[in-house]
Motif scaffolding. Sequence first.
Motif, short mmCIF file in Angstrom:
data_model
loop_
_atom_site.label_atom_id
_atom_site.label_comp_id
_atom_site.label_asym_id
_atom_site.label_seq_id
_atom_site.Cartn_x
_atom_site.Cartn_y
_atom_site.Cartn_z
N GLY A 292 33.70 51.75 16.08
CA GLY A 292 34.97 52.60 15.62
C GLY A 292 35.78 52.40 16.78
O GLY A 292 36.97 52.95 16.73
N LYS A 293 35.29 52.30 17.86
CA LYS A 293 35.95 52.35 19.33
C LYS A 293 35.92 50.66 19.98
O LYS A 293 36.88 50.20 20.08
N ASP A 294 34.63 50.65 20.23
CA ASP A 294 34.44 49.25 21.03
C ASP A 294 34.31 48.18 20.08
O ASP A 294 34.68 46.86 20.37
N ILE A 295 33.75 48.46 19.00
CA ILE A 295 33.68 47.35 18.04
C ILE A 295 34.22 48.02 16.65
O ILE A 295 34.01 49.02 16.34
N SER A 296 35.09 47.18 16.08
CA SER A 296 35.90 47.78 14.59
C SER A 296 34.84 47.90 13.60
O SER A 296 33.82 47.06 13.59
N ALA A 297 35.18 48.64 12.83
CA ALA A 297 34.32 48.47 11.60
C ALA A 297 34.33 47.35 10.70
O ALA A 297 33.40 47.03 10.12
N GLU A 298 35.66 46.81 10.60
CA GLU A 298 35.79 45.55 10.20
C GLU A 298 35.11 44.44 10.58
O GLU A 298 34.41 43.51 9.85
N GLU A 299 35.16 44.30 11.76
CA GLU A 299 34.39 43.41 12.63
C GLU A 299 32.87 43.41 12.39
O GLU A 299 32.16 42.44 12.14
N LEU A 300 32.11 44.72 12.22
CA LEU A 300 30.95 44.74 11.85
C LEU A 300 30.48 44.53 10.52
O LEU A 300 29.44 43.76 10.23
N GLU B 263 31.52 62.95 12.87
CA GLU B 263 32.70 62.55 13.67
C GLU B 263 33.84 61.80 12.86
O GLU B 263 33.51 60.87 12.33
N ILE B 264 34.87 62.11 12.92
CA ILE B 264 36.00 61.72 11.94
C ILE B 264 36.55 60.20 12.24
O ILE B 264 36.49 59.56 11.40
N TYR B 265 36.27 60.00 13.64
CA TYR B 265 36.55 58.49 13.95
C TYR B 265 35.82 57.71 13.44
O TYR B 265 36.31 56.50 13.15
N VAL B 266 34.65 57.93 13.12
CA VAL B 266 33.56 57.01 12.47
C VAL B 266 34.08 56.93 11.16
O VAL B 266 33.88 55.48 10.58
N THR B 267 33.96 57.85 10.33
CA THR B 267 34.11 57.80 9.05
C THR B 267 35.50 57.19 8.63
O THR B 267 35.71 56.68 7.55
N ASP B 268 36.69 57.56 9.47
CA ASP B 268 37.80 57.03 9.08
C ASP B 268 38.06 55.59 9.32
O ASP B 268 38.64 54.81 8.75
N ALA B 269 37.14 55.04 10.28
CA ALA B 269 36.90 53.36 10.48
C ALA B 269 36.18 52.86 9.43
O ALA B 269 36.95 51.86 9.23
N PHE B 270 35.48 53.43 8.89
CA PHE B 270 35.01 52.72 7.86
C PHE B 270 35.48 53.14 6.48
O PHE B 270 35.35 52.45 5.50
N GLY B 271 36.27 54.30 6.57
CA GLY B 271 37.00 54.36 5.01
C GLY B 271 36.21 54.94 3.98
O GLY B 271 36.38 54.88 2.83
#
Length: 494
Positions: free
Chosen positions: A226-234, A426-434
């Motif tokens: 969600g920061k170093d590696i994007s959810a989309e990439e993963l 933590e919101i940044y993780v859940t937001d990253a994966f939607g």
Amino acid sequence: MGKIGGFMEYDRVNSATICEEERIKNFNEFHGMLSLEEEKKQAARCMDCGVPFCQAGRMISGMASGCPLNNLVPETNDLVYRGNLADAYRRLAITHSFPEFTSRVCPALCEAACTCGEYSEPVCTKENEKTIIEYAFEHGLVKERKSDIRTGKKVAVVGSGPSGLAAAQLLNRRGHEVTVYERHDRVGGLLRYGIPNMKLDKSVIDRRVKLMEEAGVTFITGKDIGKDISAEELSSKYDAVVLACGASNPRDIKAPGRDAKGIYFAVDFLGRVTKQLLDSEFKEFPYEMAKDKDVVIIGGGDTGNDCVGTCIRLGAKSVTQLEMMPQPPVERAANNPWPEWPRVLKTDYGQEEAIYKFGHDPRIYQTTVKEFIKDKKGELKELCIVSLKPEKDEKTGRMNMVPVEGSEKIIPAQLVLIAAGFLGSEIYVTDAFGVELDGRTNVKTAEGSYKSSKDNVYVVGDMHRGQSLVVWAIAEGRKAAAEIDKNLMGYTNL
């Protein structure tokens, strides 16, 4: 199931612990183990009760009763009683991924639901479990199974706490290619940086992780998804993604002066202490974090207790623990019958050490912070605390703890640790994966499922159920692994 009449013949005996005077000098584990002969007697107390609530893992009156892993406790106790520890381990390993963790940190839901404990002392199942797993490690019985047939499916596990490790373990056994991502510098998540070393020696984690690596699990540390590696990439690289990031959004205390220097969230403080200890190989203690300070810990739970023990080891001048709720009764109340979880007063190791060191229990009940008072440099120097009383809300019917007018009191404090629980993911993780969230900001799933609102994204542990116990995290990781395997392969044998 143990010796017939054994519960009448033998009294409960707990293993010895190192005395407070000695154990507060270091961060070593201080619980010993019983001899094999004594452990056999303790296992003999298992009473063939017919309805073993110890292994039920059911919710009763909103609280868990019995083991969430459904460990077949009477069977393992019987094998220990007969001295067959190898088979006891094999029986335990069918339902349990990491007995070495729970036998150290679990509050023993199994024992709270033990039939023998209704009128006497429960069977010491937690001690038996530790004896079993340590015997198994000592005799080379613990091996991580690796499937000779690989499925070609790739799974990413985000987070290496107990739920993530359990899911990774079973998915790897099934033959999937599993990679675990951990944002910190070492594997273990909550086990590593949320639980002090004297409660769970970190070599115990390393021992298990080494076996998992040898069996094919890949661990990547220092990468924050969600920061170093994007959810989309993963998501593009893996057939399934498991979110096991914990309920790591701490609840704050909103009071005037909150910006004062010297106020920390408890989990951050405990993590910093453990990291410094590990980095120095336990040769240097971070005394500067608490030495000669008046420490106030806000929160009366397990994390607050861990902070008490940690600050005493770091040379705190005084330690006070604030608890909003009333002091629990010493024995079960009439509205809290067996086999419900006993809502009774518990004096844990940290409080025991405070009583030894300072001559009194550090806990003050029905109290909270009204104001953080700082000096001219902006550093914390005192707290204004206020007493609380229960008051019924006429609209909702709920009981709330409200301030008692005129009960304010000033106490010294140069270090405050907030151990007031967690609000959810933590919101940044859940937001990253939607992913869709529930009302408590946990990742939402259908009942009995671990699949999120996003295809091929699953959730386990505290991120799914909210702040909970290590044993629940392991149980969720195992169940989620079976669901993921079935969705990937069309069936599952997990």
